[in-house]
Design a protein around this motif. Structure first.
Motif, PDB file in Angstrom:
ATOM      1  N   MET A 333      -7.673  -2.724  12.191  1.00  0.00           N
ATOM      2  CA  MET A 333      -8.221  -1.363  12.166  1.00  0.00           C
ATOM      3  C   MET A 333      -8.043  -0.679  10.812  1.00  0.00           C
ATOM      4  O   MET A 333      -8.812   0.217  10.449  1.00  0.00           O
ATOM      5  CB  MET A 333      -7.505  -0.509  13.234  1.00  0.00           C
ATOM      6  CG  MET A 333      -7.662  -0.988  14.645  1.00  0.00           C
ATOM      7  SD  MET A 333      -9.206  -0.441  15.365  1.00  0.00           S
ATOM      8  CE  MET A 333      -8.895   1.314  15.521  1.00  0.00           C
ATOM      9  N   ARG A 334      -7.038  -1.111  10.083  1.00  0.00           N
ATOM     10  CA  ARG A 334      -6.595  -0.353   8.912  1.00  0.00           C
ATOM     11  C   ARG A 334      -7.604  -0.279   7.762  1.00  0.00           C
ATOM     12  O   ARG A 334      -7.744   0.794   7.147  1.00  0.00           O
ATOM     13  CB  ARG A 334      -5.275  -0.929   8.407  1.00  0.00           C
ATOM     14  CG  ARG A 334      -4.142  -0.883   9.424  1.00  0.00           C
ATOM     15  CD  ARG A 334      -3.373   0.406   9.367  1.00  0.00           C
ATOM     16  NE  ARG A 334      -2.747   0.580   8.063  1.00  0.00           N
ATOM     17  CZ  ARG A 334      -1.639  -0.056   7.672  1.00  0.00           C
ATOM     18  NH1 ARG A 334      -1.054  -0.933   8.483  1.00  0.00           N
ATOM     19  NH2 ARG A 334      -1.137   0.171   6.489  1.00  0.00           N
ATOM     20  N   PRO A 335      -8.295  -1.368   7.390  1.00  0.00           N
ATOM     21  CA  PRO A 335      -9.225  -1.243   6.256  1.00  0.00           C
ATOM     22  C   PRO A 335     -10.258  -0.154   6.448  1.00  0.00           C
ATOM     23  O   PRO A 335     -10.491   0.666   5.535  1.00  0.00           O
ATOM     24  CB  PRO A 335      -9.871  -2.634   6.178  1.00  0.00           C
ATOM     25  CG  PRO A 335      -8.863  -3.549   6.766  1.00  0.00           C
ATOM     26  CD  PRO A 335      -8.225  -2.761   7.868  1.00  0.00           C
ATOM     27  N   ASN A 336     -10.903  -0.118   7.613  1.00  0.00           N
ATOM     28  CA  ASN A 336     -11.936   0.903   7.839  1.00  0.00           C
ATOM     29  C   ASN A 336     -11.336   2.299   7.934  1.00  0.00           C
ATOM     30  O   ASN A 336     -11.965   3.279   7.535  1.00  0.00           O
ATOM     31  CB  ASN A 336     -12.728   0.564   9.104  1.00  0.00           C
ATOM     32  CG  ASN A 336     -13.637  -0.640   8.898  1.00  0.00           C
ATOM     33  OD1 ASN A 336     -14.026  -0.957   7.778  1.00  0.00           O
ATOM     34  ND2 ASN A 336     -13.988  -1.310   9.985  1.00  0.00           N
ATOM     35  N   GLN A 337     -10.098   2.403   8.450  1.00  0.00           N
ATOM     36  CA  GLN A 337      -9.439   3.710   8.497  1.00  0.00           C
ATOM     37  C   GLN A 337      -9.140   4.221   7.093  1.00  0.00           C
ATOM     38  O   GLN A 337      -9.417   5.388   6.769  1.00  0.00           O
ATOM     39  CB  GLN A 337      -8.145   3.615   9.320  1.00  0.00           C
ATOM     40  CG  GLN A 337      -8.369   3.422  10.809  1.00  0.00           C
ATOM     41  CD  GLN A 337      -7.075   3.157  11.554  1.00  0.00           C
ATOM     42  OE1 GLN A 337      -6.052   2.797  10.957  1.00  0.00           O
ATOM     43  NE2 GLN A 337      -7.104   3.308  12.873  1.00  0.00           N
ATOM     44  N   LEU A 338      -8.587   3.369   6.244  1.00  0.00           N
ATOM     45  CA  LEU A 338      -8.279   3.777   4.871  1.00  0.00           C
ATOM     46  C   LEU A 338      -9.550   4.093   4.099  1.00  0.00           C
ATOM     47  O   LEU A 338      -9.587   5.034   3.300  1.00  0.00           O
ATOM     48  CB  LEU A 338      -7.485   2.678   4.159  1.00  0.00           C
ATOM     49  CG  LEU A 338      -6.063   2.399   4.670  1.00  0.00           C
ATOM     50  CD1 LEU A 338      -5.398   1.321   3.831  1.00  0.00           C
ATOM     51  CD2 LEU A 338      -5.222   3.664   4.658  1.00  0.00           C
ATOM     52  N   ALA A 339     -10.598   3.310   4.349  1.00  0.00           N
ATOM     53  CA  ALA A 339     -11.865   3.544   3.664  1.00  0.00           C
ATOM     54  C   ALA A 339     -12.466   4.881   4.076  1.00  0.00           C
ATOM     55  O   ALA A 339     -13.017   5.618   3.250  1.00  0.00           O
ATOM     56  CB  ALA A 339     -12.838   2.408   3.949  1.00  0.00           C
ATOM     57  N   ALA A 340     -12.358   5.213   5.362  1.00  0.00           N
ATOM     58  CA  ALA A 340     -12.935   6.466   5.861  1.00  0.00           C
ATOM     59  C   ALA A 340     -12.283   7.677   5.209  1.00  0.00           C
ATOM     60  O   ALA A 340     -12.946   8.687   4.932  1.00  0.00           O
ATOM     61  CB  ALA A 340     -12.784   6.537   7.377  1.00  0.00           C
ATOM     62  N   LYS A 346      -2.506   2.965  -3.790  1.00  0.00           N
ATOM     63  CA  LYS A 346      -1.186   2.474  -3.388  1.00  0.00           C
ATOM     64  C   LYS A 346      -1.190   2.097  -1.910  1.00  0.00           C
ATOM     65  O   LYS A 346      -0.664   1.049  -1.530  1.00  0.00           O
ATOM     66  CB  LYS A 346      -0.130   3.544  -3.655  1.00  0.00           C
ATOM     67  CG  LYS A 346       1.274   3.128  -3.262  1.00  0.00           C
ATOM     68  CD  LYS A 346       2.266   4.243  -3.554  1.00  0.00           C
ATOM     69  CE  LYS A 346       3.674   3.857  -3.103  1.00  0.00           C
ATOM     70  NZ  LYS A 346       4.654   4.948  -3.363  1.00  0.00           N
ATOM     71  N   ALA A 347      -1.787   2.935  -1.074  1.00  0.00           N
ATOM     72  CA  ALA A 347      -1.838   2.653   0.360  1.00  0.00           C
ATOM     73  C   ALA A 347      -2.655   1.393   0.637  1.00  0.00           C
ATOM     74  O   ALA A 347      -2.292   0.565   1.489  1.00  0.00           O
ATOM     75  CB  ALA A 347      -2.436   3.842   1.106  1.00  0.00           C
ATOM     76  N   LEU A 348      -3.762   1.238  -0.094  1.00  0.00           N
ATOM     77  CA  LEU A 348      -4.599   0.056   0.094  1.00  0.00           C
ATOM     78  C   LEU A 348      -3.875  -1.197  -0.391  1.00  0.00           C
ATOM     79  O   LEU A 348      -3.914  -2.249   0.264  1.00  0.00           O
ATOM     80  CB  LEU A 348      -5.922   0.235  -0.643  1.00  0.00           C
ATOM     81  CG  LEU A 348      -7.058  -0.731  -0.288  1.00  0.00           C
ATOM     82  CD1 LEU A 348      -7.357  -0.703   1.207  1.00  0.00           C
ATOM     83  CD2 LEU A 348      -8.323  -0.392  -1.079  1.00  0.00           C
ATOM     84  N   ASN A 349      -3.192  -1.094  -1.526  1.00  0.00           N
ATOM     85  CA  ASN A 349      -2.411  -2.222  -2.036  1.00  0.00           C
ATOM     86  C   ASN A 349      -1.335  -2.639  -1.032  1.00  0.00           C
ATOM     87  O   ASN A 349      -1.082  -3.826  -0.823  1.00  0.00           O
ATOM     88  CB  ASN A 349      -1.755  -1.860  -3.372  1.00  0.00           C
ATOM     89  CG  ASN A 349      -2.709  -1.980  -4.552  1.00  0.00           C
ATOM     90  OD1 ASN A 349      -3.796  -2.535  -4.422  1.00  0.00           O
ATOM     91  ND2 ASN A 349      -2.314  -1.453  -5.693  1.00  0.00           N
ATOM     92  N   LYS A 350      -0.689  -1.649  -0.419  1.00  0.00           N
ATOM     93  CA  LYS A 350       0.359  -1.935   0.558  1.00  0.00           C
ATOM     94  C   LYS A 350      -0.218  -2.697   1.755  1.00  0.00           C
ATOM     95  O   LYS A 350       0.377  -3.651   2.249  1.00  0.00           O
ATOM     96  CB  LYS A 350       1.018  -0.638   1.020  1.00  0.00           C
ATOM     97  CG  LYS A 350       2.184  -0.826   1.989  1.00  0.00           C
ATOM     98  CD  LYS A 350       2.842   0.507   2.288  1.00  0.00           C
ATOM     99  CE  LYS A 350       4.056   0.325   3.212  1.00  0.00           C
ATOM    100  NZ  LYS A 350       3.696  -0.207   4.519  1.00  0.00           N
ATOM    101  N   LEU A 351      -1.393  -2.269   2.198  1.00  0.00           N
ATOM    102  CA  LEU A 351      -2.049  -2.957   3.310  1.00  0.00           C
ATOM    103  C   LEU A 351      -2.354  -4.403   2.950  1.00  0.00           C
ATOM    104  O   LEU A 351      -2.066  -5.331   3.723  1.00  0.00           O
ATOM    105  CB  LEU A 351      -3.340  -2.233   3.690  1.00  0.00           C
ATOM    106  CG  LEU A 351      -4.235  -2.959   4.716  1.00  0.00           C
ATOM    107  CD1 LEU A 351      -3.504  -3.120   6.044  1.00  0.00           C
ATOM    108  CD2 LEU A 351      -5.546  -2.226   4.895  1.00  0.00           C
TER     109      LEU A 351
END
Length: 452
Positions: A333-340, A346-351
Motif C-alpha cells: 500500500m505504501r508506494p501509492n500512499q506516499l505518492a498521493a 527521505k520517507a520514500l528512501n526509507k520505504l
C-alpha cells in the motif's frame, strides 16, 4: 543444439525401423509444433522392439543414460532427448506418484496415446515419415482452443491432471471442455505433493498472459476452496464501489494478477512477484468492516500476513521466497500512499530500504492500481515513484559508513555498533554524504557515551 537433437532422433528412428519398430515424437513437442510455439524438448517413444534392443541401439549411437530404465525411459549424454517406450500404468494410491508401471513395447500406438492426459497431448508424429497419428481429435481441439481429457478412467487416477488442465488453459488461453470440468469436480487433490502444486502454479504465473484463468477454472471446477482456501475466502468480500468498480476482492485479485503478469520481468524474482500479486489482499477477508455505510479494510496489509504465511508454507519450504512475498505484501500500500501525499524523499528512501525488491514493490503498486477497474496510477504519481526509485538507487550506490570506519575512528567494536550503523543508515537515506554522516555518527556516539 535442437537441430542436433532432431538429427539424433531420426538416427535412432532409422535404427529402430531396421528392427521392425516405429518411433514417434510425442507429447508437448507435437502440440507446440502445431501451435507454432518453440519447444526445445525432444521426446520420442519407441514401439515394436524390446527394451534390450533399444538399449543396444542407444549404446551404438552414444552414451546411454538410464533416466528411468525400469519405466523404459532413457537419454543420451550431450543431447536433450527423452527416449521412452510405451507403458501401461495402474494406480496403487491417491498420490501423483502412486502408480505401478509396466513397460509394454507392443502395446500399440492408440493404447499408448490413451494414457495421455489431454487430446492435444496425445498426438504422435512418426519421426521418419512425419505422419501425425491423432486418435482422439487432438488437432480438432487444438484448432478450436479446447482442452479435453482423453479417457475418464485414466484421467482421474492422477490428481495432478486437474491442475495441469487449469495451467494449460491459462498458458494457451484455451477453454476446458465442459465434460473435463465436470470430471475435475469429482477428483480429490489433497494427496498432491506441494512441490507438484507449486510447479503448476509457477508455469501458470510465468508462461500465461492471463494467469487468472488458472484460478477461474479451479473455481469453476469447485477445487479452489479445497486447494487455496485463503483465495477462496475473497469471493463475495465486497469493496467500496467508487474505488473498486471491478467488484469483490477476488475479482480485484484476478485483475491485479493479470496486470502483474505484464510487469513481472521487471522484478528481481518474477515468481515471487506474482505470488505477491496473488496474496496481497488476503487480509481483506478478515478486516472488512462497515463503518457508517462505508466499507473499510484497516490494516489488511498486516493482518493478512499470517494467512499469507500459512498459504505459502503449504506450497514451499523456500524461506527466502516466503520472506520476499511477505515483505512485498506488507508494504504494497505504501508506494501509492506516499505518492498521493508527495512525501519526502527521505520517507520514500526509507520505504525502498525496507523492501526486499524496491523495483518489484513499485510494480506491485502499479498492478494493484490497474486491478481497480483498470485505473492507472496518475502520471504525476508514477513520475514521483520512478524518479524516487532512481534517486534511491543512486544513493545506495554511493559510499556509506561501515563498521570499519567506526573502528578507524577509534571506537572499539561492541554490541552498540548496530545502533550506530542504524543511525548512519538513517543519515544515508536522508541523502547525507558519507563524510558528514560519519561525523554525525561519531557525534551521536559521543552523546551516548560510546566515544570520548
Amino acid at each position: 543444439m535442437s537441430g542436433d537433437n532432431i538429427f539424433m532422433a531420426k538416427k535412432i528412428a532409422e535404427l529402430v525401423s531396421g528392427l521392425g519398430g516405429k518411433t514417434y515424437y510425442v507429447g508437448g513437442m507435437v502440440r507446440d509444433e502445431l501451435l507454432g510455439i518453440e519447444n526445445k524438448d525432444v521426446d520420442i517413444e519407441v514401439h515394436g522392439i524390446t527394451p534390450e534392443q533399444l538399449e543396444g541401439i542407444l549404446d551404438s549411437v552414444g552414451e546411454k543414460l538410464k533416466i528411468g530404465a525400469s519405466f523404459g525411459i532413457f537419454g543420451l549424454r550431450g543431447y536433450d532427448i527423452d527416449i521412452a517406450m510405451p507403458r501401461r500404468e495402474r494406480a496403487t494410491g491417491r498420490g501423483h506418484r502412486d502408480f505401478e508401471v509396466f513397460v509394454d513395447p507392443f502395446l500399440g500406438a492408440e493404447k499408448a496415446a490413451m494414457r495421455r492426459d489431454f487430446t492435444i497431448n496425445a498426438l504422435m508424429k512418426d519421426v521418419i515419415t512425419g505422419e501425425i497419428a491423432d486418435f482422439f481429435g487432438g488437432i480438432r481441439d487444438l484448432n478450436n482452443g479446447i482442452l479435453r481429457h482423453v479417457n475418464d478412467s485414466t484421467f482421474v487416477e492422477d490428481p495432478l491432471r486437474a491442475l495441469r488442465a487449469c495451467q494449460f488453459a491459462a498458458r494457451f488461453n484455451f477453454e476446458i471442455a465442459p465434460e473435463t470440468v465436470e470430471i475435475i469436480k469429482t477428483m480429490s487433490l489433497d494427496a498432491l505433493a506441494k512441490e507438484r502444486v507449486l510447479g503448476e502454479l509457477k508455469k501458470a504465473f510465468l508462461k500465461a498472459e492471463k494467469p487468472s484463468v488458472f484460478f477461474e477454472y479451479l473455481k469453476k471446477a469447485e477445487q479452489l476452496g479445497p486447494l487455496f482456501p485463503e483465495l477462496y475466502a475473497l469471493i463475495g468480500v465486497e469493496q467500496p464501489a467508487n474505488r473498486h468498480p471491478e467488484g469483490d476482492v477476488f475479482n480485484h485479485t484476478m485483475l491485479v494478477l493479470d496486470a502483474a503478469a505484464k510487469l513481472k520481468n521487471g522484478a528481481r524474482n518474477p515468481f515471487g512477484f506474482m505470488l505477491s500479486a496473488l496474496c496481497h489482499d488476503f487480509g481483506k477477508a478478515v478486516t472488512q468492516k462497515n463503518e457508517n455505510g462505508k466499507i473499510t479494510f484497516h490494516s489488511h496489509e498486516t493482518e493478512g500476513l499470517p494467512l499469507i504465511k500459512s498459504f505459502l508454507r503449504r506450497l514451499t519450504d523456500e524461506t527466502e521466497l516466503i520472506k520476499y512475498v511477505l515483505n512485498l505484501c506488507e508494504l504494497h500500500m505504501r508506494p501509492n500512499q506516499l505518492a498521493a501525499f508527495k512525501s519526502s524523499r527521505k520517507a520514500l528512501n526509507k520505504l525502498f530500504y525496507e523492501s526486499a525488491d524496491p523495483e518489484a514493490l513499485v510494480l506491485l503498486a502499479e498492478a494493484d492500481a490497474l486491478g481497480c477497474g483498470g485505473r492507472e496510477i496518475s502520471p504525476e504519481n508514477r513520475e514521483y515513484l520512478i524518479k524516487g526509485l532512481e534517486a534511491y538507487n543512486k544513493t545506495m550506490a554511493k559510499p556509506c559508513v561501515l563498521g570499519a570506519d567506526l573502528i578507524k575512528a577509534g571506537l572499539t567494536p561492541g554490541v552498540y555498533f548496530s545502533e550506530l550503523l542504524e543511525y548512519a543508515t538513517k543519515l544515508r537515506l536522508a541523502g547525507i554524504e558519507k563524510e558528514n554522516a560519519l561525523k554525525q555518527t561519531l557525534a551521536y556516539a559521543k552523546s551516548k557515551g560510546y566515544y570520548n
